[in-house]
Each structure stands twice: as C-alpha cells, then as structure tokens.
Design a protein around this motif. Structure first.
Motif, PDB file in Angstrom:
ATOM      1  N   THR A 149     -10.373 -13.225  -0.863  1.00  0.00           N
ATOM      2  CA  THR A 149      -9.826 -12.114  -1.652  1.00  0.00           C
ATOM      3  C   THR A 149     -10.600 -10.816  -1.372  1.00  0.00           C
ATOM      4  O   THR A 149     -10.004  -9.767  -1.143  1.00  0.00           O
ATOM      5  CB  THR A 149      -9.886 -12.464  -3.155  1.00  0.00           C
ATOM      6  OG1 THR A 149      -9.102 -13.637  -3.365  1.00  0.00           O
ATOM      7  CG2 THR A 149      -9.352 -11.330  -4.006  1.00  0.00           C
ATOM      8  N   ALA A 154      -9.038  -7.647   0.496  1.00  0.00           N
ATOM      9  CA  ALA A 154      -8.969  -6.423  -0.310  1.00  0.00           C
ATOM     10  C   ALA A 154      -9.637  -5.266   0.424  1.00  0.00           C
ATOM     11  O   ALA A 154      -9.077  -4.165   0.521  1.00  0.00           O
ATOM     12  CB  ALA A 154      -9.632  -6.651  -1.670  1.00  0.00           C
ATOM     13  N   THR A 183      -7.523  -4.252   3.360  1.00  0.00           N
ATOM     14  CA  THR A 183      -6.365  -3.475   2.914  1.00  0.00           C
ATOM     15  C   THR A 183      -6.769  -2.027   2.625  1.00  0.00           C
ATOM     16  O   THR A 183      -6.084  -1.092   3.014  1.00  0.00           O
ATOM     17  CB  THR A 183      -5.753  -4.114   1.646  1.00  0.00           C
ATOM     18  OG1 THR A 183      -5.364  -5.449   1.966  1.00  0.00           O
ATOM     19  CG2 THR A 183      -4.544  -3.347   1.164  1.00  0.00           C
ATOM     20  N   GLU A 239       0.887  -6.916   1.268  1.00  0.00           N
ATOM     21  CA  GLU A 239       0.832  -7.928   0.213  1.00  0.00           C
ATOM     22  C   GLU A 239      -0.459  -7.769  -0.588  1.00  0.00           C
ATOM     23  O   GLU A 239      -1.519  -7.546  -0.022  1.00  0.00           O
ATOM     24  CB  GLU A 239       0.865  -9.303   0.887  1.00  0.00           C
ATOM     25  CG  GLU A 239       0.862 -10.479  -0.046  1.00  0.00           C
ATOM     26  CD  GLU A 239       2.207 -10.709  -0.689  1.00  0.00           C
ATOM     27  OE1 GLU A 239       2.261 -10.668  -1.925  1.00  0.00           O
ATOM     28  OE2 GLU A 239       3.193 -10.914   0.036  1.00  0.00           O
ATOM     29  N   TYR A 240      -0.362  -7.860  -1.930  1.00  0.00           N
ATOM     30  CA  TYR A 240      -1.562  -7.768  -2.755  1.00  0.00           C
ATOM     31  C   TYR A 240      -1.811  -9.045  -3.535  1.00  0.00           C
ATOM     32  O   TYR A 240      -2.729  -9.111  -4.330  1.00  0.00           O
ATOM     33  CB  TYR A 240      -1.465  -6.570  -3.709  1.00  0.00           C
ATOM     34  CG  TYR A 240      -1.472  -5.271  -2.939  1.00  0.00           C
ATOM     35  CD1 TYR A 240      -2.656  -4.773  -2.409  1.00  0.00           C
ATOM     36  CD2 TYR A 240      -0.289  -4.576  -2.725  1.00  0.00           C
ATOM     37  CE1 TYR A 240      -2.663  -3.597  -1.674  1.00  0.00           C
ATOM     38  CE2 TYR A 240      -0.297  -3.401  -1.991  1.00  0.00           C
ATOM     39  CZ  TYR A 240      -1.473  -2.913  -1.471  1.00  0.00           C
ATOM     40  OH  TYR A 240      -1.482  -1.771  -0.733  1.00  0.00           O
ATOM     41  N   ASP A 241      -0.961 -10.050  -3.315  1.00  0.00           N
ATOM     42  CA  ASP A 241      -1.156 -11.340  -3.963  1.00  0.00           C
ATOM     43  C   ASP A 241      -2.072 -12.172  -3.055  1.00  0.00           C
ATOM     44  O   ASP A 241      -1.612 -12.916  -2.196  1.00  0.00           O
ATOM     45  CB  ASP A 241       0.202 -12.020  -4.166  1.00  0.00           C
ATOM     46  CG  ASP A 241       0.087 -13.312  -4.970  1.00  0.00           C
ATOM     47  OD1 ASP A 241      -1.052 -13.795  -5.175  1.00  0.00           O
ATOM     48  OD2 ASP A 241       1.146 -13.832  -5.378  1.00  0.00           O
TER      49      ASP A 241
END
Ligand SMILES: [Zn+2]
Length: 108
Positions: A45, A49, A52, A60-62
């Motif tokens: 994660t 993150a 990104t 996608e942020y999931d």
C-alpha cells in the motif's frame, strides 16, 4: 520458509524481482502466515501510494484490490511456469525416446 526470509522478500515481490521458485515459496508462506501478509499489505500500500503520488502511474486507489490482483497474477505466472516446464520436460522425453527408437531401428 521462515517469516524473516519472507519479510526480506517483500520489497523484491513488490518490485517483481523474485524468481519463479522464490515467488512460489513466498506466495505459499504469505498465504499461510497472517503476520507476513499484513506486512506485505502495508508495504504494498505504501509503495503504490508513493508511486501514485510521484508518477500518477495508477488510476486505481483501492490498494487492497491491487494487492489481491498482484497476488492472483503471481499465482497464475507460477502455475504457467510449472506447466511450461512440465511440457518442456515431456517434449525432451519424447525426443529422447524418438532418438533411441531411431537408433534402434537403424541398427536392428
Ligand atoms: Zn510469516
């Protein structure tokens, strides 16, 4: 595999740097070990993150879903690798048998 070895492989898993053999052992361990799966989840994660934020590479942020997809793809690649290796060794056995049969029929 021990937890300490699995935890050392997390970064290489996320960067897709594990060999098929290492990947198979790593997947087997994290699927059995809640502690290592939690650590993988946290590291994955954080890595995605920051990636990104830095590059805007992912829409996608999931991250939980992304990790599950990554694990699924890794399992599939290990399976395909095994199938290909089995097919290759089967082909080698067939070639060896054909060669032996060819030599046998040439001389007898
Ligand atoms: Zn563990």
């Amino acid at each position: 595999m021990k937890c300490v070895e699995a935890k050392r492989m997390i970064t290489r898993f996320v960067n897709r740097e594990l060999s098929y053999r290492e990947l198979e052992q790593f997947l087997y361990h994290v699927e059995q070990c809640r502690d290592c799966m939690d650590e993988l989840d946290i590291y994955f994660t954080m890595y995605r993150a920051f990636d990104t934020l830095d590059t805007g590479a992912h829409q996608e942020y999931d991250f939980k879903k992304m990790l599950n997809e990554e694990l699924h793809a890794a399992r599939r690649s290990v399976f395909l690798h095994k199938v290909l290796m089995a097919a290759a060794s089967g082909l080698l056995v067939c070639l060896a048998l054909a060669l032996i049969f060819g030599i046998y029929s040439f001389f007898f």
